[in-house]
Structure formats: C-alpha cells, structure tokens
Design a protein around this motif. Sequence first.
Motif, mmCIF file in Angstrom:
data_model
loop_
_atom_site.group_PDB
_atom_site.id
_atom_site.type_symbol
_atom_site.label_atom_id
_atom_site.label_comp_id
_atom_site.label_asym_id
_atom_site.label_seq_id
_atom_site.Cartn_x
_atom_site.Cartn_y
_atom_site.Cartn_z
ATOM 1 N N LYS A 360 31.362 -32.194 -42.934
ATOM 2 C CA LYS A 360 31.651 -32.780 -41.625
ATOM 3 C C LYS A 360 31.251 -34.247 -41.534
ATOM 4 O O LYS A 360 31.362 -34.838 -40.467
ATOM 5 C CB LYS A 360 30.924 -31.974 -40.538
ATOM 6 C CG LYS A 360 31.337 -30.510 -40.470
ATOM 7 C CD LYS A 360 30.551 -29.780 -39.391
ATOM 8 C CE LYS A 360 30.910 -28.309 -39.348
ATOM 9 N NZ LYS A 360 30.117 -27.584 -38.323
ATOM 10 N N GLU A 361 30.782 -34.809 -42.623
ATOM 11 C CA GLU A 361 30.354 -36.198 -42.616
ATOM 12 C C GLU A 361 31.530 -37.122 -42.296
ATOM 13 O O GLU A 361 32.621 -36.988 -42.858
ATOM 14 C CB GLU A 361 29.761 -36.568 -43.973
ATOM 15 C CG GLU A 361 29.256 -37.991 -44.065
ATOM 16 C CD GLU A 361 28.161 -38.287 -43.063
ATOM 17 O OE1 GLU A 361 28.455 -38.969 -42.064
ATOM 18 O OE2 GLU A 361 27.034 -37.804 -43.266
ATOM 19 N N VAL A 362 31.322 -38.054 -41.359
ATOM 20 C CA VAL A 362 32.392 -38.971 -40.944
ATOM 21 C C VAL A 362 32.235 -40.351 -41.554
ATOM 22 O O VAL A 362 33.118 -41.197 -41.397
ATOM 23 C CB VAL A 362 32.434 -39.092 -39.400
ATOM 24 C CG1 VAL A 362 32.759 -37.754 -38.778
ATOM 25 C CG2 VAL A 362 31.115 -39.648 -38.864
ATOM 26 N N GLU A 363 31.120 -40.598 -42.209
ATOM 27 C CA GLU A 363 30.886 -41.910 -42.805
ATOM 28 C C GLU A 363 31.228 -41.897 -44.291
ATOM 29 O O GLU A 363 31.110 -40.871 -44.964
ATOM 30 C CB GLU A 363 29.419 -42.323 -42.620
ATOM 31 C CG GLU A 363 28.961 -42.408 -41.188
ATOM 32 C CD GLU A 363 29.594 -43.555 -40.421
ATOM 33 O OE1 GLU A 363 30.296 -44.378 -41.046
ATOM 34 O OE2 GLU A 363 29.385 -43.633 -39.203
ATOM 35 N N THR A 364 31.626 -43.044 -44.794
ATOM 36 C CA THR A 364 31.908 -43.180 -46.217
ATOM 37 C C THR A 364 30.599 -43.386 -46.977
ATOM 38 O O THR A 364 29.603 -43.844 -46.404
ATOM 39 C CB THR A 364 32.839 -44.375 -46.465
ATOM 40 O OG1 THR A 364 32.253 -45.555 -45.898
ATOM 41 C CG2 THR A 364 34.203 -44.122 -45.824
#
Length: 661
Positions: A360-364
Amino acid sequence: MTTPRFVKWNTSSQNEDIEGGEFTFRAVTLGLVIGCLLCFTNLYFGLQTGWISMMSLQSALIGFLLSKFFPTPITTQENVVLQTTAVATGTMPLAAGFVGILPALGLLEVERDGSPPIHLTWLATVGWSCAVAFFGVFLSPPIRKQVIIEEQLPFPSGTATAQLVSVLHQTPLPDSTLRRRREYTSLETEEDANEPDSSEIDTGDDPIDEQSTVQTEGWSALSWSFIASGAMTLAAYFFPVFFSVPLFGNYLAEEWLWTFTPSLSYIGQGIIMGFPTTLSMSLGMLVGWGILSPLSKLSGWAPGPVNDMTSGARGWILWISLAIMCSDSIVSLSPVISEIVYDKLSKYTGSSLQGVKEDKEVETPDRLVPLRWVVWGSAVSVIVGTILVWMVFGNEGIKPWATVIGFLMGGILSIFGVRALGETDLNPVSGLGKISQLFFAWIQPGNVVANIIAGAVAEAGAQQAGDLMQDLKTGHLIRASPRAQFYGQIIGSCLSIVVTATAYTLYTRAYQIPGPSFPAPTAFIWLGLARLLRDGDLPPRSDIFMISFGLFFGVVSAIKTYSAQRQRWFAKWIPSGVAFAIGFLNTPSFTLARLIGGFVEYLYHRKIGKENGGIRLIVIASGFVLGEGVISIVSLILRTYGIGVISCWGCGHGLCGGCPQ
C-alpha cells in the motif's frame, strides 16, 4: 470565476512541487528558528509543571506567517518539513530528560540512595543528549510502514496539522481515511469536476477565505497576544505576586498552596490542550489538593509542611499520582499489545492462505528512508549512546550492558507508545519509562542511578519515535517526502542538543531546580519510584490509596479506551488518568489558569469557531505560549546579572519565586 469547493488531488502538479524541492534551506532554517523558541518554551514550562507540547500545528501556522517575508511563499511540502524540524528541535527538553531525569539525579542522597547528587556540566549534558537524541529517530521509518501505511491509524494531531496546512496553502483538504490515495487524479475536464466522488470533502468553509483571514488578521493577533503575554511575564518577574496571587486568601495560600497564576501562557496552553483535558486536570486538582492533601496532613500521615516532597502532603499525594499514571498507561496499552499479538498469530496461522500481500506504499523508493540507513543508524546510535552514557556516568552509574538493554527495551516500548499515540493522540512516555524502571529493578537491583537512567533511555526512544510519527502522518496526507522529514528531524535534534544543554545550564545557574520558581515535579516521580523499587518504603497509608485509585482509574481507562475505539461521542469527556494525575503533581495555581483556557476553547468552538475552524484562536493561544517562553530568556539574563525584583508586596504567603522565603 469561482474556485470549486470540491477538488480532487492533482497528482501531476503535486509531483512538480515535490521535484522543485521541499527539503530547502529556508524551510529548515525557519524550522530551526521556531524550534529554538519552542525549546526554551518547553524547557521553561516543563521545569515548572512537567508538561510540554509538540506544537506541530502551531509551528506550521507560525512558519506560514513568517514565510510571508520570503519573495515566494513556501509550499505545503516545505511547511511539513519546517514543522517537522521545529518539533524535533523543540521537544528535546523531554526527550533528553531535562525536565525530569536530570533534576531527579540532582536530588540523590548518599545515605538514602548510595550516590551523591549528580549535577552534570554543560559538556556532560551535551554528551548525555547525544546518547539518546537519535535512537528514536531511526526507529520511526520501519514503524511508519506498519502504523501509517498498513493500519492507517488516525494520529489525530498529525491529521489536524495536515488539514490546517491545506487550508493555509489553498490546497485540497486531505482525505484522512487514505482509502483512495492511489485513485486521486487531476481534473482534466469540467465534467469530471462536476462528478461526485467519495474522496471529496465538504468542509463548509472556503479555504481561500480561510487563508485570507489568517493573512490579514494572523499577524495582528499573534503580535498583540505575544506582547501581552511577554509583558505579563516581565511584570511577574519584577512583582512576583503576579506569579502567585493569593486569590483565596493568605491562609489557604500559605498553608495549603491554593494560589492562582494569572499567566496568559497557561491560558494559552489550556486552549491548546482543550477543555476535556483541562477538566480532567482540574478534577485531579480538586481531589488531590482539596481532599487528599488536607486528609493526609490532618490524619498525621504527612506531618511536615504541605509543600515538602519528603514528609509533607505534596510528597504524599505524589505516590497516588504515580499509581494513577502507571495504571492508566498499562490499561491503555493493553489493547495495543493484544492487537499486535493477535495480528502476528493470524498472519502465522493463515500465512499459507493469504498469498502475496498488497503493498500500500504510495511513495517511491527514492523518497523513503532506505532500510540500510535504519539498520546502520540504529546500530551506531546504540553503540555510541552506550559509550557516551558510560563516559558521563561511569560504571557506578549504569553498566554498559544494562544501557544496551535499556535501548532494546526502548525500541520495544516505542512500538506500543506509537500505536497508543496513533489511536488516542496520547503518547504514554512517562508510563513506558516506569515500565523500564520496573524491569531494571529486577536485573540491576539496588542501583537508583541505573534505574533512573534506564527509564530515561526508554522514554527518549518512545518520545522521539512518537513525535516523528505524528509528523510523518502529516507528511503522508500532504504528500511530503518521508526522507526530507527524516533529514529535518536529524538536523533539528542536532541543534537542539546544544540549545537545550545551554539553556538548562543557564537555568541551573540562575535558579534552584527544583525550587519555588521551577519545582520540576516529574523529577520526584522518577526518583520516588526508583527509591520505592529499592527500599519498598511508602508513606503511611499511601499504599491503600495507591491501590484504590490505581484500580479505579484502570477501569476508567478501559472504558475510555473502549469508547474511543468505537468512536463514541462521550469518550473525550471520560477523565484521562494521566491528565488527572498531572493535577496532583502541579499546585493549583497552574491548573486553574489552564482550566480558564480550556473553558475559553470550549465556548469559542460552541459560539464562534464554526465560522473559521478556530484558526484565529490557535494564533492567539500560540502568541500567549511563545510570549512567556521567549521573554523568560530575558528574565533569565536579568537573574544572571543580579537584577532582582522591584517589590515583594503581597508575597506574605511565601510562595513567590524570586522573593526571600
């Protein structure tokens, strides 16, 4: 052309802002300036009452106002980095134990504790601060993945700060549920804008109107509230009766410590705390100072002067406060611990059926803190921290192996503290420190110094991890880079080590700590528990009251936690055990002023606050708090150069700091 009230997150434009830079020199510099002011303020109030504030929301607001002097305004992401840096700089007085641990070490007695009083030099305080300043920072990145990304805990203060930042910068209010972060898209057509969407939020207020209000009235309100609080502080320095007004008569003031401090800063703190919290503190004040204190004195259980922490009523009710704090902390952490155990067991027993878990991570990755940084940083901070603690306190203080165990315990307890903070907006760092003290009473019995230091190490880790997690929640909602926030936390902590050590050294040279002006109440909590674990001696009949109040507030805490988890409206009105216990620690003068502030906050939001979300009140409260905190530096300089009070008129009750007692 009117601005749409319902707007979706524009991912493309947001990424352009991020690529343009958010970890900027101006954001970090402004954060450090604000953080230094908060550092002095928190040290000042922490030594007086044992209570400090993160001030993350206030930092974002003040940073936004100050940035109006720049040629171009700061972005939302820069503001998040700014307030992260400010919080890291401003909370070191608690994280490094300047408001409790170090004063407690200065109260040691050779006959009773086996150690003479320990008063650290400036260089030693810097070394001690370096030992505990970074461990909790490196704990935060892996915990973020679990509590913010996977579990999406609310972190109420972090969410509120994100909403304020959005209002100030005229950006769409973040969706605090975070369920549709990946589906946010740009508005490509007018038809798309008219389509309803579950991620749209109607706040009832126009963000542009909100920002205009802050810009036109914010500076004025902040300025006059700052000046008014500063003037009151100087007046209290030259005429100490303003610090301790015998509102209820000289008899109650002299014999039972019932005075009133008309401090605008404490009123401002009450506004920031909110009415439910100040009400809990006031209930504790009434029970502790209105019932238990006279009862212990008149019954002969505390025969000494009421203000005496050894034989007086103040020292007697201190133990009841300790029992309430421990009971409330343990019960409030129980659901967190059980949930962790349940989740681990569920994953273990159902691992073969779950398959691949969605990320669910939204950051690169380039915006996240690399795992190798966490591993190496944690290892280095523990090794260097252990060496520094040994250099400062020696083998007689705490063995190196015991310090390592203290760091490990701090890491475990930080997980519990962060989860409690995420769910309840309260980080029970004091209770976590007491748990570490209990453990060290078993593995290194009889060593009061080691017991206190071990608790301090655990408290430091939990405090820093919790502070950064609130900030990371804000950054997650605003789409600020976690790596940029991590940099800000490291830089803020580095500067705060020197600033806090210098400020504390100046205070100890100018004032008696603990003393009339700075009683440092939490120091007696730390030392009292360490002595109890060593000797087992309690004041007469205090054990019965400790058990009774501990059990009662255990039940109250369970009801409050259960109600809060189910989002019952009355949960916030159930007394907080920690706030109730703080009402025991502080004399009535400080609590009464905070109650006024809490009542003002309640009336404001009932009658006026719905029109503008209470931002104007936040500005005024921030000015009140910062005014006394900053002008206290002037008072410190005056005291250092021997410039004393002008008149001790009205100080016959003997409770005025600065006047002959």
